[in-house]
Scaffold this motif. Structure first.
Motif, mmCIF file in Angstrom:
data_model
loop_
_atom_site.group_PDB
_atom_site.id
_atom_site.type_symbol
_atom_site.label_atom_id
_atom_site.label_comp_id
_atom_site.label_asym_id
_atom_site.label_seq_id
_atom_site.Cartn_x
_atom_site.Cartn_y
_atom_site.Cartn_z
ATOM 1 N N GLU A 373 -16.779 38.080 104.962
ATOM 2 C CA GLU A 373 -16.542 39.471 104.622
ATOM 3 C C GLU A 373 -17.424 40.335 105.503
ATOM 4 O O GLU A 373 -18.136 39.832 106.381
ATOM 5 N N SER A 374 -17.379 41.621 105.282
ATOM 6 C CA SER A 374 -18.235 42.534 106.035
ATOM 7 C C SER A 374 -18.829 43.552 105.077
ATOM 8 O O SER A 374 -18.411 43.676 103.928
ATOM 9 N N ALA A 375 -19.817 44.273 105.581
ATOM 10 C CA ALA A 375 -20.500 45.250 104.743
ATOM 11 C C ALA A 375 -21.016 46.381 105.609
ATOM 12 O O ALA A 375 -21.245 46.216 106.812
ATOM 13 N N MET A 376 -21.189 47.544 104.986
ATOM 14 C CA MET A 376 -21.881 48.652 105.622
ATOM 15 C C MET A 376 -23.341 48.562 105.190
ATOM 16 O O MET A 376 -23.639 48.559 103.996
ATOM 17 N N MET A 377 -24.232 48.469 106.176
ATOM 18 C CA MET A 377 -25.650 48.321 105.863
ATOM 19 C C MET A 377 -26.463 49.442 106.493
ATOM 20 O O MET A 377 -26.070 50.038 107.498
ATOM 21 N N ALA A 386 -26.968 47.493 101.329
ATOM 22 C CA ALA A 386 -25.642 47.034 101.744
ATOM 23 C C ALA A 386 -24.577 47.487 100.769
ATOM 24 O O ALA A 386 -24.805 47.535 99.552
ATOM 25 N N ILE A 387 -23.403 47.803 101.312
ATOM 26 C CA ILE A 387 -22.220 48.134 100.520
ATOM 27 C C ILE A 387 -21.100 47.192 100.947
ATOM 28 O O ILE A 387 -20.627 47.264 102.082
ATOM 29 N N PRO A 388 -20.683 46.253 100.098
ATOM 30 C CA PRO A 388 -19.587 45.345 100.469
ATOM 31 C C PRO A 388 -18.274 46.101 100.601
ATOM 32 O O PRO A 388 -18.007 47.040 99.843
ATOM 33 N N LEU A 389 -17.433 45.682 101.541
ATOM 34 C CA LEU A 389 -16.191 46.397 101.834
ATOM 35 C C LEU A 389 -14.941 45.586 101.518
ATOM 36 O O LEU A 389 -13.830 46.083 101.681
ATOM 37 N N ILE A 390 -15.087 44.347 101.058
ATOM 38 C CA ILE A 390 -13.931 43.464 100.948
ATOM 39 C C ILE A 390 -12.956 43.894 99.855
ATOM 40 O O ILE A 390 -11.754 43.634 99.945
ATOM 41 N N ASP A 391 -13.438 44.579 98.819
ATOM 42 C CA ASP A 391 -12.575 44.999 97.712
ATOM 43 C C ASP A 391 -11.921 46.332 98.051
ATOM 44 O O ASP A 391 -12.492 47.399 97.844
ATOM 45 N N ALA A 392 -10.709 46.285 98.582
ATOM 46 C CA ALA A 392 -10.029 47.507 99.004
ATOM 47 C C ALA A 392 -9.743 48.439 97.841
ATOM 48 O O ALA A 392 -9.712 49.662 98.009
ATOM 49 N N GLU A 393 -9.550 47.891 96.631
ATOM 50 C CA GLU A 393 -9.230 48.727 95.485
ATOM 51 C C GLU A 393 -10.408 49.612 95.070
ATOM 52 O O GLU A 393 -10.224 50.607 94.374
ATOM 53 N N SER A 394 -11.608 49.245 95.495
ATOM 54 C CA SER A 394 -12.777 50.048 95.131
ATOM 55 C C SER A 394 -13.017 51.208 96.083
ATOM 56 O O SER A 394 -13.818 52.089 95.794
ATOM 57 N N TRP A 395 -12.347 51.221 97.223
ATOM 58 C CA TRP A 395 -12.566 52.308 98.199
ATOM 59 C C TRP A 395 -12.152 53.641 97.604
ATOM 60 O O TRP A 395 -11.057 53.736 97.026
ATOM 61 N N PRO A 396 -12.887 54.738 97.726
ATOM 62 C CA PRO A 396 -14.242 54.818 98.267
ATOM 63 C C PRO A 396 -15.302 54.935 97.164
ATOM 64 O O PRO A 396 -16.178 55.794 97.235
ATOM 65 N N ARG A 397 -15.205 54.125 96.152
ATOM 66 C CA ARG A 397 -16.214 54.130 95.081
ATOM 67 C C ARG A 397 -17.251 53.061 95.416
ATOM 68 O O ARG A 397 -17.141 51.912 95.009
#
Length: 439
Positions: A373-377, A386-397
């Protein structure tokens, strides 16, 4: 150290649309490709974050580090060091042994000043503890292959003529080159820095993996007017040139059979009377590439008009990461750090998600590639967040987690899949491995 929950930022649902798709040397409709083939780092039962090297003391300075991968402590470093009797340091590749009984590998000097550190790319090979090195400077374009105990085992020092055109005062002018590893084999992709029209073309070359002799080259062309009955009239009606292209990097997994290259492009539109460009559209794109026996199978996915502006605003950092089913692109304006965009491109359905107003870690975040996966750090004082990005349904929460603490931390760099080089104020960096990001 296990990650801890930091904060949650709610926001509206992001845009979810379908990307435009342009075919290069392969079909685009009903694309049969499976998910991206990420090679996972060895799983462990340890904490999510572990320190690999507390103090990486090598030469005069450590500019970059590339871990071997997995749970080993071995890796390669780009450093500044002195040759015997030299008065000035130069860039060199140093081996960090994985164990005490590893064969010694002599330091390889690159005959480049430390100011060229950003123009040296390190890539892990398929063979354990092997390394590819790309030098892409105004004076030198070269490809090197290194192995533990041997140092340089192959090289091609004559790549400044690839591509064989450009380099003048007009476009394409200079080229930026990316080292691609497709199923472990080396390829070199040349991207123009600008184009005098709507046709976007890349040059791709392949090499003998044993000798690095050049074998074959191709042009990957994406021309919106290719099927027009009058291409010149079509280009005139589109009425734009591409005045700035910035690479966002490529797939970091050496054994991948499907490779992605991210980049930004700024289209400049002129009025019908030929005045200077007064409208510019900043687009983000992904070149999706495979290499079957018949030759390159390439397609281009582009999200148009991330920003539309009247002035030429240079882009700053542009980065790419991925998970098994999507690619993330992040771009930031060099003029204003909070003017940025984050996109998620679904590589199966070609859907995308994009957010401009609710970007994670606004003005300071960077994309980091982990094992699957990837993350914004971001570095916040002494904390790595870090903010994980793999869960698309959570964007942008976004849910921001505290991963690691290092006194005096000033920033970080990717150091291979799942590894980070953490800089600190005393200039002696630390290397950590991130195996997971859990809330």
């Amino acid at each position: 150290m296990s990650p801890r929950r930091r904060s949650s930022v709610p926001g509206p649902a992001p845009a979810r649309l379908v990307l435009s798709c342009a075919a290069g040397l392969g079909a685009c409709e009903s694309d049969p490709r499976g998910p991206l083939d990420l090679s996972e780092v060895d799983a462990t039962d340890q904490a999510c974050v572990s320190v690999v090297h507390d103090r990486l003391e090598l030469g005069e300075a450590v500019h970059a580090y590339l871990a071997d991968g997995g749970s080993t402590t071995g890796g390669w470093a780009l450093i500044s060091a002195y040759k015997q009797n030299a008065t000035e340091p130069e860039l060199a590749i140093a081996r960090v042994p994985a164990s005490a009984d590893e064969d010694e590998t002599a330091t390889v000097f690159l005959d480049l000043a430390p100011s060229f550190a950003d123009q040296v790319e390190l890539r892990a090979g398929v063979a354990k503890r092997s390394l590819w090195v790309l030098l892409d400077t105004p004076a030198t374009v070269a490809l090197l292959a290194l192995e533990v105990g041997e140092g340089v085992v192959a090289s091609n020092l004559e790549l400044d003529s690839f591509p064989a055109f450009g380099g003048g005062s007009g476009c394409p002018g200079d080229w930026q080159r990316e080292l691609l590893l497709i199923e472990g084999r080396p390829y070199l992709l040349a991207m123009p820095e600008c184009v005098d029209g709507p046709e976007l073309a890349f040059e791709l070359a392949t090499f003998d993996p044993e000798t690095l002799d050049a074998l074959t080259s191709w042009t990957l062309s994406f021309d919106p007017c290719a099927l027009s009955s009058d291409p010149e009239l079509c280009a005139a009606e589109l009425n734009y040139t591409i005045e700035d292209i910035i690479s966002a990097g490529t797939t970091r997994f050496p054994a991948a059979s499907r490779v992605s290259v991210g980049f930004s492009q700024v289209r400049a539109f002129t009025d019908p009377f030929g005045a200077t460009p007064d409208i510019r559209s900043t687009d983000l794109s992904v070149l999706d590439l495979r290499m079957p026996q018949s030759g390159p199978d390439a397609r281009l996915l582009t999200f148009r008009a991330v920003w539309v502006q009247s002035d030429s605003v240079p882009l700053g950092l542009v980065e790419m990461s991925q998970d098994p089913y999507s690619i993330q692109l992040h771009a930031r304006s060099a003029a204003l750090s909070t003017d940025e965009a984050l996109l998620r491109v679904d590589t199966i359905s070609d859907d995308y998600l994009q957010t401009l107003e609710f970007v994670p870690s606004p003005g300071r975040g960077r994309l980091v590639q982990l094992a699957s996966e990837s993350a914004m750090m971001t570095a916040d004082e002494d904390n790595l967040l870090a903010i994980p990005l793999i869960d698309a349904e959570s964007w942008p929460r976004w849910t921001e987690l505290e991963l690691h603490t290092l006194e005096g931390m000033t920033g970080f760099e990717q150091a291979g899949v799942g590894h980070l080089l953490l800089h600190r104020s005393d200039d002696v960096p630390q290397v950590i491995r991130v195996d997971c990001i859990d809330g």
